[in-house]
Design a protein around this motif. Structure first.
Motif, PDB file in Angstrom:
ATOM      1  N   ASP A 106       0.864  -1.181   0.000  1.00 59.88           N
ATOM      2  CA  ASP A 106       0.000   0.000   0.000  1.00 59.88           C
ATOM      3  C   ASP A 106       0.898   1.228   0.000  1.00 59.88           C
ATOM      4  OD1 ASP A 106      -1.411   2.255   1.314  1.00 59.88           O
ATOM      5  OD2 ASP A 106      -3.003   0.831   1.797  1.00 59.88           O
ATOM      6  N   ALA A 109      -1.103   6.099  -2.557  1.00 53.68           N
ATOM      7  CA  ALA A 109      -2.276   6.459  -1.748  1.00 53.68           C
ATOM      8  C   ALA A 109      -2.584   7.953  -1.837  1.00 53.68           C
ATOM      9  CB  ALA A 109      -2.098   6.019  -0.294  1.00 53.68           C
ATOM     10  N   ASN A 111      -4.761  11.448  -2.823  1.00 55.05           N
ATOM     11  CA  ASN A 111      -6.074  11.881  -2.344  1.00 55.05           C
ATOM     12  C   ASN A 111      -6.860  12.625  -3.413  1.00 55.05           C
ATOM     13  OD1 ASN A 111      -5.521  10.969   0.329  1.00 55.05           O
ATOM     14  ND2 ASN A 111      -4.184  12.748   0.551  1.00 55.05           N
ATOM     15  N   TYR A 312     -11.307   7.302   8.507  1.00 53.00           N
ATOM     16  CA  TYR A 312     -10.059   6.712   7.969  1.00 53.00           C
ATOM     17  C   TYR A 312      -9.840   5.327   8.588  1.00 53.00           C
ATOM     18  CZ  TYR A 312      -5.078   7.131   6.511  1.00 53.00           C
ATOM     19  OH  TYR A 312      -3.848   6.990   5.924  1.00 53.00           O
ATOM     20  N   ASP A 316      -9.850   1.677   6.549  1.00 51.55           N
ATOM     21  CA  ASP A 316      -8.591   0.927   6.538  1.00 51.55           C
ATOM     22  C   ASP A 316      -8.791  -0.519   7.002  1.00 51.55           C
ATOM     23  OD1 ASP A 316      -6.371   1.865   5.288  1.00 51.55           O
ATOM     24  OD2 ASP A 316      -5.772   3.216   6.897  1.00 51.55           O
TER      25      ASP A 316
HETATM   26  N1  ARG Z   1      -4.106   9.021   1.623  1.00 51.95           N
HETATM   27  C1  ARG Z   1      -3.288   9.055   2.802  1.00 51.95           C
HETATM   28  C2  ARG Z   1      -2.417  10.314   2.809  1.00 51.95           C
HETATM   29  O1  ARG Z   1      -2.270  10.973   1.802  1.00 51.95           O
HETATM   30  C3  ARG Z   1      -2.362   7.858   2.904  1.00 51.95           C
HETATM   31  C4  ARG Z   1      -3.048   6.516   2.903  1.00 51.95           C
HETATM   32  C5  ARG Z   1      -2.134   5.410   3.288  1.00 51.95           C
HETATM   33  N2  ARG Z   1      -2.727   4.114   3.201  1.00 51.95           N
HETATM   34  C6  ARG Z   1      -3.701   3.687   4.013  1.00 51.95           C
HETATM   35  N3  ARG Z   1      -4.188   2.494   3.800  1.00 51.95           N
HETATM   36  N4  ARG Z   1      -4.139   4.358   5.022  1.00 51.95           N
HETATM   37  O2  ARG Z   1      -1.884  10.643   3.851  1.00 51.95           O
END
Ligand code: ARG
Length: 569
Positions: A106, A109, A111, A312, A316
């Motif tokens: 992972d 990631a 946004n 979140y 997850d």
């Molecule tokens: N989208 C999150 C960020 O930009 C990170 C996600 C990481 N992965 C997860 N499964 N929580 O900080």
């Protein structure tokens, strides 16, 4: 051939001990050194130096051994025969793992509706290189771009658009998704929505509540909110794809994040309920993850917020459940900024307690920050926090200036590859956990431990091979010079290094290897002329063969780091 493994196995077989084989920093006295006599001395109650003397003739019988000598309290140095080196050196090929694992990774990631920040740089670069390394050593990987497309930012951006355009039909509860709406969002403008909304929410509780309501109703499937969301989702997905291209990272196996995971929330909740794990606290539904031996407070896992919306935490855990179902991974690894380490510790605990996925099969790789010379997070010239694209723009500019100064003529594509290599190599050579200072001038230098130096070495060697314009044939009876020998030994260390990088999850091992290899290539290049008129045919053929092995090895390392070799430099 993996020389290290071969030598280590053969010595242990011959002597009957499982000893440690070391690679000395200075290889003048031996290519390898074994502690077999020290290990043996313990079991046999003997003096290690005496035992080392007894071992010498036995080791001498091994077909690859040229010389053995004793050093210090009983270490045995071993020099490898030149013809063995020449016979067995080979260009690297992907390996087979003894026990191939399925590894879920992972990273990235990114946004939705939030521009990519500098933190996304390291997760992408380190995640991608480890992915390439895992594959190279024979494991099956699945890379997940766990997109942030479901949580708080969605509520904030929706509420912000409502403030700007309250007249849009999307906000009506009876919105019909088939209604055509003449409204487009400019991607530059979209980048400003989240920061503005989040700043406003901090000082205006009413707006904050509105954004939370938006999030809850969006998650519950409000048709208008969803239609509006799809507008900015499309812009964000485009910019994510552009980033993947710009970074030259492998395409993700899954661009599926929070929203995808949300489909599994009900199933997961049944599991949690069956184990009575959820309780109420201040209107939210949470799970206690404390352990008796914790010496710092650890907040409960937020299963649902006070409006009953997913967080979140929720998505997850649901994502773990989904991955276990789809990929059946042996390991799940996460790459994020170190500041998220507590979140993942809590996730791993909940997942273990609920029986969804065991604690000890998770891994978390947290990275430090990229700072400016002042030791604070890197900023652009105008004093704003640098985003991911800013870093590349700055590196590009630095390369362009350097190239102009040298009087070289290089096209844009080449400049871009050099800048990419500068940023990525600098990232990979730093220990993941530590912060580092990003200095555009030094990382783009053509000398020293830099990406441009690595590429330059590759380009130069490749141009020799191209100029030779002849078939390159494996050489059998060719007498090696010192430089040639050292270079071939390094080439034969490739597999061992990559395996260590795999075991330690350490991209810096690959970066240092590439640098050391380049140093040896350049020594060879300067001391062993290849195409000069006075070089006899046999020497020329031998050197070309070595140059080709060196190039192929360096190119493989470069590929594992996700860099691109330009045509010229
Ligand atoms: N989208 C999150 C960020 O930009 C990170 C996600 C990481 N992965 C997860 N499964 N929580 O900080």
């Amino acid at each position: 051939m993996n020389l290290y493994k071969h030598v280590s196995n053969e010595i242990n077989k011959k002597l009957g001990f499982s000893a440690n084989l070391e690679v000395p920093k200075n290889r003048d006295f031996g290519d390898f050194s074994t502690n077999a006599a020290m290990v043996g001395a313990k079991t046999l109650h003997k003096n290690p130096r005496e035992l080392a003397n007894e071992f010498m003739p036995k080791l001498q019988e091994l077909d690859f051994v040229k010389e053995v000598s004793i050093a210090g309290p009983g270490f045995i140095n071993i020099k490898i025969k030149d013809d063995f080196i020449l016979q067995n050196a080979s260009a690297p090929t992907p390996m087979k793992a003894e026990k191939p694992l399925v590894i879920d990774m992972d990273y990235g990631a990114y946004n939705v509706a939030k521009s990519l920040h500098i933190g996304h740089l390291r997760t992408s670069i380190v995640g991608d290189t480890l992915n390439r390394i895992f594959k190279f050593v024979g494991h099956k990987t699945f890379s997940w771009n766990h997109i942030g497309d479901w949580g708080k930012p969605m509520g904030l951006v929706l509420a912000w658009i409502e403030r700007l355009h309250p007249e849009l039909p999307y906000f009506k509860d009876d919105f019909n998704p088939d209604t055509p709406v003449d409204y487009t969002i400019d991607s530059k403008e979209l980048d400003t929505y989240y920061p503005s909304a989040s700043a406003l929410a901090k000082k205006d509780p009413e707006f904050q509540a509105r954004a939370q309501e938006f999030k809850a109703k969006f998650q519950a499937g409000h048709p208008g909110y969803f239609a509006l969301y799809e507008k900015f989702l499309a812009i964000s997905l485009d910019s994510m794809n552009a980033t993947v291209q710009r970074l030259n990272i492998l395409p993700f196996d899954y661009d599926l994040g929070e929203r995808n995971a949300a489909q599994y929330v009900n199933e997961v909740e049944k599991i949690l309920d069956s184990k009575n794990m959820i309780y109420e606290s201040d209107g939210a539904r949470v799970i206690n993850v404390r352990r008796d031996d914790d010496n710092a407070p650890i907040p409960p896992y937020m299963w649902k917020d006070s409006r009953g919306a997913d967080t979140y935490d929720t998505t997850d855990l649901a994502a773990v459940y989904c991955r276990k179902k789809t990929d059946k991974p042996d390991i799940i690894i996460y790459f994020t900024d170190l500041r998220q380490s507590l979140h993942f510790e809590r996730l791993f605990r909940v997942s273990d307690m609920s029986g969804i996925y065991p604690y000890n099969k998770f891994e978390y790789i947290g990275y430090g920050t990229i700072n400016g010379k002042d030791g604070k997070p890197f900023k652009t010239r105008d004093g704003n926090a640098a985003g991911l694209n800013d870093i590349f723009d700055i590196a590009n500019e630095a390369v362009r200036a350097r190239v102009a100064e040298s009087g070289k003529q290089l096209d844009n594509e080449t400049i871009t590859s050099i800048a990419l290599a500068a940023v990525k190599f600098n990232d990979l050579i730093h220990d993941v956990k530590s912060d580092y200072i990003f200095e555009p001038n030094s990382v783009t230098s053509f000398e020293g431990k830099t990406g441009p130096y690595i590429l330059y070495t590759a380009v130069r060697l490749n141009s020799v091979l191209k100029r030779a314009n002849t078939d390159i044939i494996k050489q059998h009876d060719y007498e090696l010079t010192g430089e040639e020998r050292n270079l071939l030994i390094e080439i034969m260390d490739f597999e061992h290094t990559i395996l260590s990088a795999y075991e330690n999850r350490a991209t810096d091992m690959v970066a240092y290897y590439a640098y050391d290899l380049c140093q040896l290539i350049n020594n060879f290049y300067h001391n062993c002329p290849i195409l000069r008129d006075d070089i006899d045919a046999k020497t020329k053929a031998g050197r070309l063969y070595i140059a080709k092995l060196a190039f192929d090895t360096l190119a493989t390392a470069i590929d594992l780091m996700g860099l691109k070799i330009p045509k010229e430099m």
